[in-house]
Design a protein around this motif. Structure first.
Motif, PDB file in Angstrom:
ATOM      1  N   HIS A 149      -2.525   7.421  -1.467  1.00 33.94           N
ATOM      2  CA  HIS A 149      -1.142   7.470  -0.971  1.00 33.94           C
ATOM      3  C   HIS A 149      -0.864   6.268  -0.061  1.00 33.94           C
ATOM      4  CE1 HIS A 149       2.638   9.424   0.038  1.00 33.94           C
ATOM      5  NE2 HIS A 149       2.398   9.159   1.313  1.00 33.94           N
ATOM      6  N   ALA A 150      -1.804   5.958   0.821  1.00 35.34           N
ATOM      7  CA  ALA A 150      -1.641   4.837   1.762  1.00 35.34           C
ATOM      8  C   ALA A 150      -1.531   3.510   1.011  1.00 35.34           C
ATOM      9  CB  ALA A 150      -2.819   4.806   2.731  1.00 35.34           C
ATOM     10  N   VAL A 151      -2.433   3.299   0.054  1.00 34.37           N
ATOM     11  CA  VAL A 151      -2.420   2.038  -0.703  1.00 34.37           C
ATOM     12  C   VAL A 151      -1.110   1.907  -1.485  1.00 34.37           C
ATOM     13  CG1 VAL A 151      -3.482   0.796  -2.638  1.00 34.37           C
ATOM     14  CG2 VAL A 151      -4.928   1.798  -0.851  1.00 34.37           C
ATOM     15  N   GLU A 152      -0.663   3.008  -2.076  1.00 30.67           N
ATOM     16  CA  GLU A 152       0.560   2.925  -2.897  1.00 30.67           C
ATOM     17  C   GLU A 152       1.822   2.828  -2.037  1.00 30.67           C
ATOM     18  OE1 GLU A 152       0.214   5.776  -6.154  1.00 30.67           O
ATOM     19  OE2 GLU A 152      -1.149   4.374  -7.165  1.00 30.67           O
ATOM     20  N   LEU A 153       1.794   3.373  -0.823  1.00 26.63           N
ATOM     21  CA  LEU A 153       2.911   3.136   0.116  1.00 26.63           C
ATOM     22  C   LEU A 153       3.005   1.639   0.400  1.00 26.63           C
ATOM     23  CD1 LEU A 153       2.792   5.720   3.084  1.00 26.63           C
ATOM     24  CD2 LEU A 153       4.629   5.431   1.410  1.00 26.63           C
ATOM     25  N   PRO A 248       3.822 -13.086   8.379  1.00 31.83           N
ATOM     26  CA  PRO A 248       5.265 -12.804   8.398  1.00 31.83           C
ATOM     27  C   PRO A 248       5.699 -12.066   7.130  1.00 31.83           C
ATOM     28  CG  PRO A 248       4.872 -15.022   9.196  1.00 31.83           C
ATOM     29  CD  PRO A 248       3.539 -14.493   8.723  1.00 31.83           C
ATOM     30  N   GLY A 249       6.501 -11.042   7.309  1.00 30.02           N
ATOM     31  CA  GLY A 249       6.984 -10.262   6.170  1.00 30.02           C
ATOM     32  C   GLY A 249       5.963  -9.273   5.634  1.00 30.02           C
ATOM     33  N   GLY A 250       4.808  -9.165   6.282  1.00 27.81           N
ATOM     34  CA  GLY A 250       3.738  -8.291   5.797  1.00 27.81           C
ATOM     35  C   GLY A 250       3.893  -6.839   6.213  1.00 27.81           C
ATOM     36  N   THR A 251       2.952  -6.026   5.720  1.00 31.65           N
ATOM     37  CA  THR A 251       3.015  -4.580   5.940  1.00 31.65           C
ATOM     38  C   THR A 251       1.717  -4.055   6.557  1.00 31.65           C
ATOM     39  OG1 THR A 251       4.547  -4.282   4.091  1.00 31.65           O
ATOM     40  CG2 THR A 251       3.284  -2.346   4.760  1.00 31.65           C
ATOM     41  N   ILE A 252       1.885  -3.275   7.620  1.00 31.35           N
ATOM     42  CA  ILE A 252       0.754  -2.577   8.237  1.00 31.35           C
ATOM     43  C   ILE A 252       0.831  -1.112   7.823  1.00 31.35           C
ATOM     44  CG2 ILE A 252      -0.265  -1.810  10.428  1.00 31.35           C
ATOM     45  CD1 ILE A 252       0.979  -4.376  11.699  1.00 31.35           C
ATOM     46  N   ILE A 253      -0.260  -0.603   7.256  1.00 31.27           N
ATOM     47  CA  ILE A 253      -0.337   0.820   6.932  1.00 31.27           C
ATOM     48  C   ILE A 253      -1.276   1.454   7.957  1.00 31.27           C
ATOM     49  CG2 ILE A 253      -1.005   2.526   5.200  1.00 31.27           C
ATOM     50  CD1 ILE A 253       1.405   0.928   4.285  1.00 31.27           C
ATOM     51  N   HIS A 254      -0.744   2.424   8.694  1.00 30.79           N
ATOM     52  CA  HIS A 254      -1.465   3.005   9.833  1.00 30.79           C
ATOM     53  C   HIS A 254      -1.864   4.439   9.500  1.00 30.79           C
ATOM     54  CE1 HIS A 254      -1.706   4.817  13.934  1.00 30.79           C
ATOM     55  NE2 HIS A 254      -2.252   3.653  14.215  1.00 30.79           N
ATOM     56  N   ILE A 255      -3.177   4.657   9.325  1.00 21.76           N
ATOM     57  CA  ILE A 255      -3.635   5.967   8.866  1.00 21.76           C
ATOM     58  C   ILE A 255      -4.400   6.710   9.963  1.00 21.76           C
ATOM     59  CG2 ILE A 255      -4.540   7.123   6.810  1.00 21.76           C
ATOM     60  CD1 ILE A 255      -4.988   4.368   5.553  1.00 21.76           C
ATOM     61  N   GLY A 256      -4.760   6.017  11.038  1.00 24.95           N
ATOM     62  CA  GLY A 256      -5.611   6.639  12.060  1.00 24.95           C
ATOM     63  C   GLY A 256      -4.843   7.413  13.106  1.00 24.95           C
ATOM     64  N   LEU A 257      -5.526   8.349  13.726  1.00 26.36           N
ATOM     65  CA  LEU A 257      -4.894   9.178  14.756  1.00 26.36           C
ATOM     66  C   LEU A 257      -5.703   9.160  16.052  1.00 26.36           C
ATOM     67  CD1 LEU A 257      -3.861  12.370  12.739  1.00 26.36           C
ATOM     68  CD2 LEU A 257      -2.315  10.848  13.960  1.00 26.36           C
TER      69      LEU A 257
END
Lengths: 334, 334
Positions: A149-153, A248-257
């Protein structure tokens, strides 16, 4: 039944508990294997207000249906229980359902988890075990769905194919390694850096993942370089590493809590049009896709999983807490 | 020429400066009108390391070409100067070009701004003034392009039409009002709340924007309610309001630069799959779309703009700083 019960901060006791009772629309599953998740560790540290002792933790579960309409079937459980009727549930985003609960939580509603001989679960959360998937390995489906899910987001945000992106994965735990494996083996991403301060764990990841496995001081962690960064740790320090290294223009996917708050470079996020997406769940469709991926061995060998006995679970938690574990995932066998 | 020069923190002096010189591929524009932007205020407060005194600020500019290939034409300037050759410039994301500079900045490269009688500008940044657009109103094109880009970034994230979304706009300045007007008049969004602590400014916004205009203590600012939140202020407190009010799966668009750091609820962002996107610029295509929108009067009357003379610009900055301005935008006439 025997169960490993979370009884207080950094305390787990293997003891006798009452068996779960069957209710309409649900089944009782005799648990075969149950994985230890980072969020179980978070509870163990007394930092999760949704998991209050005494409680049986564990939500990465495989087993055999003991009572219920699928009795006798070998199964994997999707631990995410949702209402089925709200706007989110009706639009394929059931993981955002306001009434969602997860096995192994007791606030606001109690649902005992899988570190036990038996667990109860709604029938619609039961998936048949693919024939080619070992029942002891099967609990890995749950964190694999999280990573998929994270990778595909992230993939949806990118203006180019994942194949051509530079990816940084922060954290060599199960979610980090699984995100890396999905990026590499399924999305064909060719430039992956995975970073972790634990050298033994890096070595273990390197055996299975085609990536540069480096410690946080490495020169391969280049500032404003990566198209996509997966923070699978969620510390203030790892988020700062994420915003520093994203281009620039990149995406951070944050999965940790791990740390809920802390400061962040919102100026860079604004000036460089950075997208930051939080995630920790998956849709039912992701779970089904994951079972297909695992049944076809698309992420390769799962020999990086370590197995322990349920009655020795307390020691496994202690070792993970102490940073003594090399394996990115420990699964308890019941 | 006469110019309003930023000479030190909270200090602007109207004085004689050297005229800009024409170079190959560029033109000299005789400035008619030049708007004061929030980022000019940020510089004025001594908080922008890209704008170091002495410097002529101002990048929202209209005028008449004095020297150059479009001599005699009435024009609007796109103040964002990019390299034209990098990956971003080649893919329609020239606003992320690593070599981008903006008029009215001097770090890393000097480009004097529009609070002066004359300004120099590359020819490709010059756009002809639409016949139906007043030259004094025309500087509003630049912040309108910022707002359009922000709204359309948000639109791309949503799983439903903007028409059917609940939108919260934090801040009743130019970017807040323009974002609201684009949401309402162009995207047909029917449920908009705009929040600002300045009651006079709220009253002014209410005259032009079909929205609930409320102060930050209002009961209309409901927790976990809005599909999309625009933080056009960028304070730690406004970001906290944004994350508090966004609903699960929602999108926060962050356009403000007021406070670069500060804590944030990363736990909610993660558990509720919140998307946070920073933005403060626009593409060339956005700028062209904006001129079309303004030429057709699609965002309605621009009577909310207040005009001052350039030589009285220092007083305008002081009044904005002191919260004494009702108008969401002041444009200086040269």
């Amino acid at each position: 039944m025997h169960a490993l019960v979370y009884t207080g901060t950094q305390e787990l006791i293997y003891r006798e508990e009452k068996n779960p009772k069957i209710v309409n629309g649900e089944s009782i599953v005799k648990v075969s294997a149950s994985g230890i998740c980072g969020s179980d560790m978070h509870a163990y540290h007394g930092k999760d207000n949704r998991r209050v002792p005494p409680l049986i933790l564990g939500h990465e579960i495989s087993g055999t249906v003991d009572k219920g309409k699928f009795a006798g079937k070998k199964v994997i459980l999707n631990p995410l229980i949702t209402c089925g009727g709200c706007e989110y549930c009706s639009n394929g985003r059931e993981h955002l359902c306001g009434k969602r609960i997860i096995l192994g939580m007791n606030k606001p509603i109690e649902r005992q988890g899988g570190f036990a001989e038996y667990v109860s679960i709604p029938d619609q959360n039961i998936y048949e075990l693919p024939k080619t998937l070992d029942i002891n390995e099967a609990p890995i489906a749950e964190p694999t769905a999280v990573a998929l899910h994270a990778v595909e987001l992230g993939e949806m945000e990118l203006s180019k194919s994942l194949k051509d992106t530079k990816a940084l994965v922060i954290g060599g735990g199960a979610i980090g390694l699984l995100s890396g494996l999905i990026l590499s083996k399924i999305k064909k991403c060719e430039e992956i850096v995975i970073v972790d301060p634990n050298k033994n764990r890096l070595r273990e990841c390197s055996k299975y993942l085609n990536a540069s496995a480096v410690d946080p001081s490495s020169k391969k962690i280049i500032e404003s370089y990566f198209d996509i960064v997966f923070d699978t740790v969620g510390l203030e320090a790892t988020r700062q590493q994420a915003i520093k290294t994203i281009r620039p223009g990149g995406t951070i996917i944050h999965i940790g809590l791990t740390q809920p708050g802390g400061t962040f470079d919102f100026r860079k996020a604004t000036l460089q049009e950075i997208t930051f997406i939080g995630t920790y769940c998956y849709t039912n469709k992701d779970f089904e896709k994951t079972l297909n991926i695992l049944s076809k061995k698309e992420i390769g060998s799962l020999d990086w999983i370590e197995y322990r006995k349920l009655k020795e679970g307390s020691r496994a938690f202690k070792e993970i807490h102490g940073g003594l574990c090399t394996a990115p995932k420990i699964i308890l066998l019941i």
